[in-house]
Each structure stands twice: as C-alpha cells, then as structure tokens.
Design a protein around this motif. Structure first.
Motif: not given
Length: 376
Positions: A219, A221, A234-236, A280, A348-349, A362
């Motif tokens: 992921a 970050a 947030r994750f991109r 993930w 993941q975003s 997370v």
C-alpha cells in the motif's frame, strides 16, 4: 552525444507530463546516475541477472537505454553492476527506478518550492538530483544505508552539479541534524512507519512511503503530521512498491509442512488471497505470517511462533483448513477478509493509517472503523 542526450531528456520530460517536475527532468542527466554498467533480467528467471555494459554498446544505444522509462537494476545481492561477472544470481538490492515512478512519488509527496525534504534511500541519486534542481541543494537531505551505493550516488550527484546533504546510515532513523522537515519521502518500502520520521517532521508536514509486509501485500501511505505529534492519512490509489528496507525484510522461512493441527472448513475461498488488496488485508490480520501457494494449497507460516495454517479443497466441497501452533492464523485472516468483503471489497485507498508513539493502526473507511495494529 550531448545533443542526443539533450533531445532524449526533452522527450522523456514531455512523455512524463509533469508540469512541476518537467524542468528538473530536462536538466538532470540520468546517464551520470547509471554509471557504466547495469543489470538486465536473464529470461524468465527472476533471480538471474546479466550485466549490460556501456563499453559494449554504441553511444546512441546506451543513451536510448538510459532514457527509456524503465527501472535499471544497479546492484544484486550486494554486487554492484560494475563488479559483476557474466551472470549474478540473487535479488536486486539497488536500482535506478523508472523516471515516471520517481516523478509520481515526488508529486504524491506534494513536494514544492520552499520545502525542506528528507529522502530515505538515495539509491543512484537521480531522484535526489531532481529535488536539488527544483528546490536547491540546501533543501535536500538524503540518506543511504549501503556505503558503496552511497559513494557512487554522491559522485554522480556532484558530477551533475549538486551538493545536497548526503548521509551514509540507517534511513529508518532519519537524520535529526537537519530536522525539522516539511516532507519525508521514502524510496524503500517499510512494514511500519519508523517513529524518528514522525519526530523529525514539522506539524503540517507529510510522510510519503510505500509499505510492504511479509505476505507481499503493498500500500502507498501519505500521512500528515498533527500538532499533537501523531500522523494520519489515507492510502493512495496507486499500487506501487520499492525494494524493502533491509531491516524490514522477512526472516528465512522454514520448510513448508502441511496438514498439521486441528481441521475445520474455511468460511472463505483461499483463492481470494490472489487479489492484491485481499492479500494486504490478510497481512494486516497476521502481520508476522508469510504466505505461499501450492497447486491446490494456501499456506501461512509464522516463523516467530511456529504457527502454521494451510488450506486445500475438501472432497465434500469447500476448503478444509488445518491450523497448528499458538496463533490461529487462518481464523484471523478469515475474519479480516469477511469484514473487507462485507464493506464491498474496496481498494487499499479506502483504508487509512494513524500513527502515534505507542501504536500504528490501519483502519477501514474511517478512523473509528474496523482496524488492525501494525507490528511493533
């Protein structure tokens, strides 16, 4: 050859399509950062590398290689390309990342004029030079773990006309002497966010890094540091990763043994772990575990506790899972996957990360949503 290089740099800058970094890409000569030899993969074997030597190519062919939007491996298993025999067996340990990905990282970090930046992982020094070209030497600090890689990078950076602060050391500790930074950007993947990065960024500054875990889930970050010393974000949406920080690599895995321990039917199809986001999520639930696949099995192994889990098709339908050891790895993975599936199996975003001095969590959806602790 100079005219050829200039034209190729211009073409590369145009192809990357980045207004903010176009001038830097046009200015920095990438050929200085690849030295005289790079590695190429040898056929279908992912662990076999062959040196490609500038002396054995025409000048124009070499420059075409240099300015291709491609990653060129410069070190395998600690052996620099310039020192390589005909073939080297091992895993890449340093590279010149493809320019489009370098620029994507710089843009994702929000780096702009006036920013003071700490770069974790100098590598060949190409991204360091790009930042110097845009921000000025005094604004850039870069730290590299490997002394040989660092020395080659510093020579190339100097040859290109730049003089940032270059440090040989463990980038996981940051570099407090030049703090506080507006941006920390990591060109290596990490399992968790090193706390020194958090401590060395000013309030309102950011940390941008790819993250990788022992199952292979990734992921991207991008966190903002708050006044209280925590960071969150947030994750991109981009799915990217870099070589992992050496201290965060997985330990050697023991021989795979299946069929041990108690058996039950699985509530999920193990094949779901072939999905990148599902992997993930599974990794969040069992962060010490490593994952392997056989022809019809999915195997989890936690080296630290000896815990194991394996799944295989059941003759009556579905999948049977065996679990052995103090941790019920599949129980944890299964529960996390079901939570993720109930939320619509988002990318993941749709997850975020909040870090403080005592934990890194997370979360899914919102900070108060379902969550998992990253390993200490």
């Amino acid at each position: 050859m100079t005219d050829t290089a200039t034209g190729l740099r211009l073409a590369l800058a145009d192809n990357l399509g980045s207004a903010g970094w176009r001038e830097a890409v046009m200015t920095v000569p990438r050929e200085l950062f690849l030295g005289q030899v790079v590695y190429r993969a040898d056929g279908d074997r992912i662990d076999r590398w062959v040196p490609v030597r500038r002396a054995e190519m025409s000048p124009n062919d070499w420059l075409s290689l240099v300015y291709a939007d491609q990653t060129w491996v410069t070190q395998v298993g600690g052996v620099l390309a310039k020192d390589a025999p005909e073939v080297v067996i091992g895993q890449p340990s340093s590279s010149s990342t493809l320019p489009s990905l370098v620029v994507l990282m710089l843009e994702a970090a929000g780096i702009d004029e006036g920013d003071k930046v700490l770069e974790i992982g100098t590598g060949t020094g190409y991204s360091t030079a790009l930042m110097c070209a845009r921000l000025g030497d005094k604004a850039v600090t870069s730290i590299e773990y490997d002394p040989e890689v660092a020395a080659a990078a510093e020579r190339a950076i100097s040859a290109a006309g730049y003089a940032p602060t270059c440090v040989v050391g463990d980038g996981l500790n940051g570099y407090a002497a030049n703090a506080a930074y507006d941006r920390v950007i990591s060109t290596c993947s990490v399992r968790v966010i090193p706390l020194p990065w958090l401590w060395q960024v000013r309030s309102g500054g950011t940390i941008t890094t790819p993250m990788w875990g022992w199952m292979g889930g990734v992921a991207f970050a991008h966190l903002t540091v708050s006044d209280d010393g925590t960071a969150s974000g947030r994750f991109r949406s981009e799915d990217l990763c870099f070589m992992t920080a050496r201290a965060h690599l997985a330990p050697p895995r023991p021989p795979l043994i299946t069929g041990l321990g108690q058996a039950r039917l699985s509530r999920i199809d193990p094949a779901v772990l072939r999905n990148d986001t599902a992997l993930w999520v599974a990794q969040l639930a069992a962060p010490q575990a490593q994952c392997s696949w056989g022809t019809d099995t999915t195997i989890l192994v936690d080296v630290s506790t000896g815990s194991r889990a394996d799944t295989r098709p059941d003759s009556a339908g579905g999948w049977v899972v065996h679990q052995h050891g103090p941790l019920r790895l599949w129980d944890a993975v299964e529960e996390a996957i079901l939570i993720w599936q109930d939320a619509g199996s988002p990318h993941q975003s749709e997850f975020g990360l909040t870090i403080g001095t005592d934990r890194q969590r997370v979360w899914l959806g919102e900070p108060d949503g379902p969550g998992w602790q990253l390993p200490a």
